[in-house]
Design a protein around this motif. Structure first.
Motif, PDB file in Angstrom:
ATOM      1  N   ASN A  46       0.829  -1.213   0.000  1.00 49.21           N
ATOM      2  CA  ASN A  46       0.000   0.000   0.000  1.00 49.21           C
ATOM      3  C   ASN A  46       0.857   1.253   0.000  1.00 49.21           C
ATOM      4  O   ASN A  46       0.588   2.203  -0.731  1.00 49.21           O
ATOM      5  CB  ASN A  46      -0.920   0.017   1.222  1.00 49.21           C
ATOM      6  N   LEU A  67      -6.218  -4.309   3.835  1.00 51.62           N
ATOM      7  CA  LEU A  67      -6.250  -3.830   5.221  1.00 51.62           C
ATOM      8  C   LEU A  67      -7.215  -4.653   6.079  1.00 51.62           C
ATOM      9  O   LEU A  67      -6.968  -4.840   7.270  1.00 51.62           O
ATOM     10  CB  LEU A  67      -6.628  -2.354   5.266  1.00 51.62           C
ATOM     11  N   LYS A  98       2.076   1.684  -3.388  1.00 51.59           N
ATOM     12  CA  LYS A  98       0.995   2.002  -4.326  1.00 51.59           C
ATOM     13  C   LYS A  98       0.535   3.441  -4.187  1.00 51.59           C
ATOM     14  O   LYS A  98       0.247   4.113  -5.166  1.00 51.59           O
ATOM     15  CB  LYS A  98      -0.221   1.108  -4.046  1.00 51.59           C
ATOM     16  N   TYR A  99       0.422   3.888  -2.941  1.00 53.08           N
ATOM     17  CA  TYR A  99      -0.206   5.181  -2.713  1.00 53.08           C
ATOM     18  C   TYR A  99       0.800   6.299  -2.445  1.00 53.08           C
ATOM     19  O   TYR A  99       0.519   7.236  -1.719  1.00 53.08           O
ATOM     20  CB  TYR A  99      -1.240   5.073  -1.575  1.00 53.08           C
ATOM     21  N   ARG A 109     -12.598   0.993  -0.473  1.00 51.57           N
ATOM     22  CA  ARG A 109     -11.506   1.779  -1.041  1.00 51.57           C
ATOM     23  C   ARG A 109     -11.910   3.244  -0.945  1.00 51.57           C
ATOM     24  O   ARG A 109     -13.075   3.590  -1.129  1.00 51.57           O
ATOM     25  CB  ARG A 109     -11.266   1.404  -2.508  1.00 51.57           C
ATOM     26  N   VAL A 110     -10.957   4.098  -0.662  1.00 51.77           N
ATOM     27  CA  VAL A 110     -11.273   5.525  -0.508  1.00 51.77           C
ATOM     28  C   VAL A 110     -11.705   6.090  -1.872  1.00 51.77           C
ATOM     29  O   VAL A 110     -11.130   5.736  -2.893  1.00 51.77           O
ATOM     30  CB  VAL A 110     -10.043   6.293   0.025  1.00 51.77           C
ATOM     31  N   ILE A 170      -4.528   9.730   3.912  1.00 52.13           N
ATOM     32  CA  ILE A 170      -5.952   9.339   3.998  1.00 52.13           C
ATOM     33  C   ILE A 170      -6.684  10.348   4.874  1.00 52.13           C
ATOM     34  O   ILE A 170      -6.234  10.650   5.982  1.00 52.13           O
ATOM     35  CB  ILE A 170      -6.086   7.945   4.651  1.00 52.13           C
ATOM     36  N   GLY A 204      -6.512  -2.309  -7.006  1.00 52.43           N
ATOM     37  CA  GLY A 204      -6.663  -2.814  -5.639  1.00 52.43           C
ATOM     38  C   GLY A 204      -7.981  -3.545  -5.484  1.00 52.43           C
ATOM     39  O   GLY A 204      -8.902  -3.357  -6.279  1.00 52.43           O
ATOM     40  N   SER A 205      -8.045  -4.396  -4.482  1.00 53.00           N
ATOM     41  CA  SER A 205      -9.261  -5.185  -4.267  1.00 53.00           C
ATOM     42  C   SER A 205     -10.021  -4.730  -3.024  1.00 53.00           C
ATOM     43  O   SER A 205     -11.149  -5.135  -2.805  1.00 53.00           O
ATOM     44  CB  SER A 205      -8.885  -6.658  -4.090  1.00 53.00           C
ATOM     45  N   GLY A 206      -9.385  -3.891  -2.203  1.00 55.76           N
ATOM     46  CA  GLY A 206     -10.048  -3.460  -0.968  1.00 55.76           C
ATOM     47  C   GLY A 206     -10.010  -4.527   0.106  1.00 55.76           C
ATOM     48  O   GLY A 206     -10.717  -4.435   1.114  1.00 55.76           O
ATOM     49  N   ASP A 218       4.819   6.008   5.117  1.00 50.26           N
ATOM     50  CA  ASP A 218       5.116   6.539   3.783  1.00 50.26           C
ATOM     51  C   ASP A 218       4.875   8.037   3.765  1.00 50.26           C
ATOM     52  O   ASP A 218       4.351   8.589   4.730  1.00 50.26           O
ATOM     53  CB  ASP A 218       4.264   5.817   2.723  1.00 50.26           C
TER      54      ASP A 218
HETATM   55  P1  ADP Z   1      -6.528  -1.849  -1.778  1.00 45.87           P
HETATM   56  O1  ADP Z   1      -6.467  -3.157  -2.457  1.00 45.87           O
HETATM   57  O2  ADP Z   1      -7.541  -0.928  -2.369  1.00 45.87           O
HETATM   58  O3  ADP Z   1      -5.229  -1.213  -1.545  1.00 45.87           O
HETATM   59  P2  ADP Z   1      -6.604  -2.057   1.117  1.00 45.87           P
HETATM   60  O4  ADP Z   1      -7.574  -2.747   2.015  1.00 45.87           O
HETATM   61  O5  ADP Z   1      -5.207  -2.446   1.216  1.00 45.87           O
HETATM   62  O6  ADP Z   1      -7.176  -2.206  -0.353  1.00 45.87           O
HETATM   63  O7  ADP Z   1      -6.711  -0.515   1.410  1.00 45.87           O
HETATM   64  C1  ADP Z   1      -7.968   0.102   1.519  1.00 45.87           C
HETATM   65  C2  ADP Z   1      -7.889   1.565   1.087  1.00 45.87           C
HETATM   66  O8  ADP Z   1      -7.158   2.314   2.052  1.00 45.87           O
HETATM   67  C3  ADP Z   1      -7.167   1.782  -0.176  1.00 45.87           C
HETATM   68  O9  ADP Z   1      -8.041   1.646  -1.298  1.00 45.87           O
HETATM   69  C4  ADP Z   1      -6.677   3.208  -0.040  1.00 45.87           C
HETATM   70  O10 ADP Z   1      -7.711   4.103  -0.377  1.00 45.87           O
HETATM   71  C5  ADP Z   1      -6.421   3.328   1.436  1.00 45.87           C
HETATM   72  N1  ADP Z   1      -5.001   3.142   1.791  1.00 45.87           N
HETATM   73  C6  ADP Z   1      -4.422   2.027   2.299  1.00 45.87           C
HETATM   74  N2  ADP Z   1      -3.108   2.224   2.535  1.00 45.87           N
HETATM   75  C7  ADP Z   1      -2.831   3.493   2.186  1.00 45.87           C
HETATM   76  C8  ADP Z   1      -1.646   4.325   2.190  1.00 45.87           C
HETATM   77  N3  ADP Z   1      -0.485   3.841   2.629  1.00 45.87           N
HETATM   78  N4  ADP Z   1      -1.766   5.589   1.749  1.00 45.87           N
HETATM   79  C9  ADP Z   1      -2.933   6.068   1.316  1.00 45.87           C
HETATM   80  N5  ADP Z   1      -4.098   5.352   1.273  1.00 45.87           N
HETATM   81  C10 ADP Z   1      -4.041   4.090   1.705  1.00 45.87           C
END
Ligand code: ADP
Length: 569
Positions: free
Chosen positions: A461, A524, A464-465, A508-509, A494, A519-521, A489
């Motif tokens: 994550n 986390l 990715k983000y 997912r946000v 968020i 991403g699959s949501g 990071d």
């Molecule tokens: P995904 O497969 O979408 O990454 P996660 O369950 O890992 O699913 O994360 C859920 C959501 O939380 C993500 O879609 C993203 O919006 C937010 N998120 C998770 N980790 C981070 C991060 N390190 N920085 C910013 N947003 C994050």
């Protein structure tokens, strides 16, 4: 998941809001279909009650009921009196035996005076001889005697005619009249009974009568009669309180006599006696309360029940709205998830196929190039594996079949080796890794694979983000009674209001920067499940544009307990 997800992939457009605007009218329609009839029923009941209250319907119903009770009571009391007087009549001396009247009076102490008229100026008037000793009574006796003589000389014939007709038509032998005497400064009610004595005939007419004393009516006859005619009150309760009856004369407001439990005050409903006791009034009232009070109480109760029902309905509506909204949102999330995952599967598969075919054709000459293709194929398969692992884990968790195998572990080593295998890729993507791992941590009981997967999900994550500043911080340290593992990071961050939701499955946000990332949501939600299975918690500190810090908190003590469980199992 693999490490090569970089922001900027415009594959997936997701917008997750709970509930979505397009769904809201549907939910509201559903609610209205349920709520409207119930609300209409409540409103109608309230309106109806209000009308009843305004029209004093309860009071009116009580009045009608009490008038009916009074009519019945009057009939019964009349009948009782008639029976009593008729019995006395049958013992009254013969018309030609006026000397026996004193004896008759002696056996009937309830009767004060007895009279016999056998013709003009032939009148016998006798009073209770025992009471003649009192001067006042003696005076009463004399005035009554002369009054009756005058009256009956005038009217006796008329009464005899009336009695004859009465006898012929209705089979009754008695005529009653109210009779007032003044004793002291008060008018006393007495009851005069007239009849034709035995031995009379049309040729030798006679009229007889006797007078029941006030004291007898007041202390004996009415108390007994009133208690007898009162309805059975064993089932009285606050909704149907007990009643009491009384009798008063037209000249007084206070009762002459009353039933048991008469608690003072005035009657609520009254009915003048006709026939036997003319001059008296029969009254009824509730004990300890009034009809108005009972009605107010009843309405208050009903309105309170309606109020409570409305509240319940409101609460039910809110609950239903929320649960339906949640279900709809979840259904939407699931369908989004399916399309996300399909995309995620398709891309690596296409790449693997492309590079494998290219290699198969043998057109690639340089070993460097070949090496590069092999690497892509390996990385893409790894990415597929980790995606599928996540999905499998998730489905095991959902069906409650996920099992952990806890082993004594040096967490510092675990974190280090996990990172090592991906370090090169991360750094290749331009990330600067800062690693701070405490080495003198106590060993913990953990599921190594699960903890490694959690760490990888967080690292993935973070990669990715992050778009502008590519920084990845990993920290492992002891904090009070726990061991904390932090992944930091400096990426997109968020918003605070999303902090609770990002740990929910499929969530997912709804930010364009997130949409553009695959991403699959699930990541986390898996992390949270795994950490909680270890007795710990996962926390997030993050702000948009500032980056994020995810902290896995593994308690030492709880892990100790886990250890004991492991051993005993
Ligand atoms: P995904 O497969 O979408 O990454 P996660 O369950 O890992 O699913 O994360 C859920 C959501 O939380 C993500 O879609 C993203 O919006 C937010 N998120 C998770 N980790 C981070 C991060 N390190 N920085 C910013 N947003 C994050």
């Amino acid at each position: 998941m693999g490490m090569e997800h970089l922001p900027g992939n415009p594959h997936i457009m997701l917008k997750l809001q709970i509930p979505r605007w397009s769904e809201r009218p549907r939910i509201l329609m559903l609610m209205l279909a349920m709520i409207l009839p119930a609300a209409a029923l409540i409103a109608f009941s309230a309106f109806y009650l209000r009308n009843m209250q305004r029209e004093k319907a309860i009071e009116a119903a009580y009045h009608v009921e009490y008038e009916r009770m009074l009519a019945i009571a009057e009939k019964e009391i009349n009948w009782r009196m008639y029976e009593t007087a008729d019995m006395a009549r049958s013992e009254f001396p013969d018309r030609d035996n006026p000397g026996a009247i004193d004896g008759f009076l002696e056996t009937h102490p309830e009767i004060t005076h007895a009279l016999l008229w056998t013709g003009k100026e032939q009148m016998v008037f006798r009073s209770q001889s025992s009471r003649l000793a009192s001067g006042a009574f003696c005076a009463e006796d004399q005035t009554q005697a002369s009054d009756f003589t005058t009256w009956w000389n005038l009217d006796a014939k008329m009464y005899i005619d009336k009695l004859r007709k009465y006898e012929a038509h209705e089979g009754k032998h008695l005529v009653f009249d109210d009779h007032w005497v003044s004793r002291g400064d008060k008018w006393q009610y007495q009851s005069l009974v007239m009849f034709i004595p035995r031995g009379s005939s049309p040729e030798r007419p006679a009229l007889a009568g006797f007078i029941y004393d006030t004291d007898y009516l007041k202390n004996k006859f009415f108390p007994a009669a009133l208690n007898e005619v009162m309805p059975d009150q064993t089932e009285a309760d606050s909704m149907h309180p007990k009643t009491a009856m009384m009798v008063r004369t037209v000249k007084d407001d206070f009762p002459l006599a009353a039933s048991n439990h008469w608690d003072g005050g005035t009657a609520e409903v009254e009915r003048p006696f006709q026939d036997v006791f003319s001059g008296l009034i029969l009254g009824i009232k509730l004990r300890g309360t009034t009809i108005a009070n009972v009605s107010a109480h009843l309405f208050r109760n009903h309105f309170m029940i309606l109020g409570a029902l409305s509240l319940l309905m409101g609460a039910g509506m809110i609950l239903t709205y929320r649960s339906v909204a949640r279900e709809l949102a979840l259904a939407k999330l699931k369908s989004d998830f399916v399309s996300n995952v399909s995309h995620e599967l398709r891309t690596p598969l296409a790449l693997i196929r492309l590079y494998a075919e290219t290699l198969e054709l043998g057109r690639i000459s340089g070993t460097g190039k070949q090496q590069e293709y092999y690497e892509i194929i390996r990385k893409e398969s790894e990415r597929l594996t980790s995606l599928i692992n996540n999905i499998l884990d998730f489905s095991r968790i959902e069906s409650g079949k996920k099992e952990y195998s806890f082993r004594e572990t040096n967490v510092a080593d675990l974190v280090r080796t996990t990172l090592e295998s991906y370090r090169f890729e991360i750094e290749q993507n331009g990330f600067q890794i800062e690693q701070k791992i405490d080495n003198d941590l106590p060993p913990l009981w953990v599921d190594r694979e699960a903890i490694a997967r959690s760490l990888l999900n967080l690292v993935n994550n973070a990669v990715k983000y992050s778009s502008n500043e590519k920084y990845l911080g990993i920290r492992l340290y002891r904090h009070d009674s726990s061991v904390n593992l932090e992944v930091v990071d400096r990426g997109i961050g968020i918003p605070e209001k999303e902090h609770g939701k990002i740990f929910e499955k499929f969530y997912r946000v709804g930010d364009p920067l997130v949409h553009n990332t695959k991403g699959s949501g699930l990541g986390l939600s898996l992390v949270r499940h795994i950490v909680q299975a270890h007795g710990g918690e996962v926390a997030v500190e993050s702000a948009p544009g500032k980056g994020s810090r995810f902290i896995i908190i593994l308690p030492l003590q709880r892990l100790g307990i886990q250890q004991v469980n492991e051993v005993s199992a």
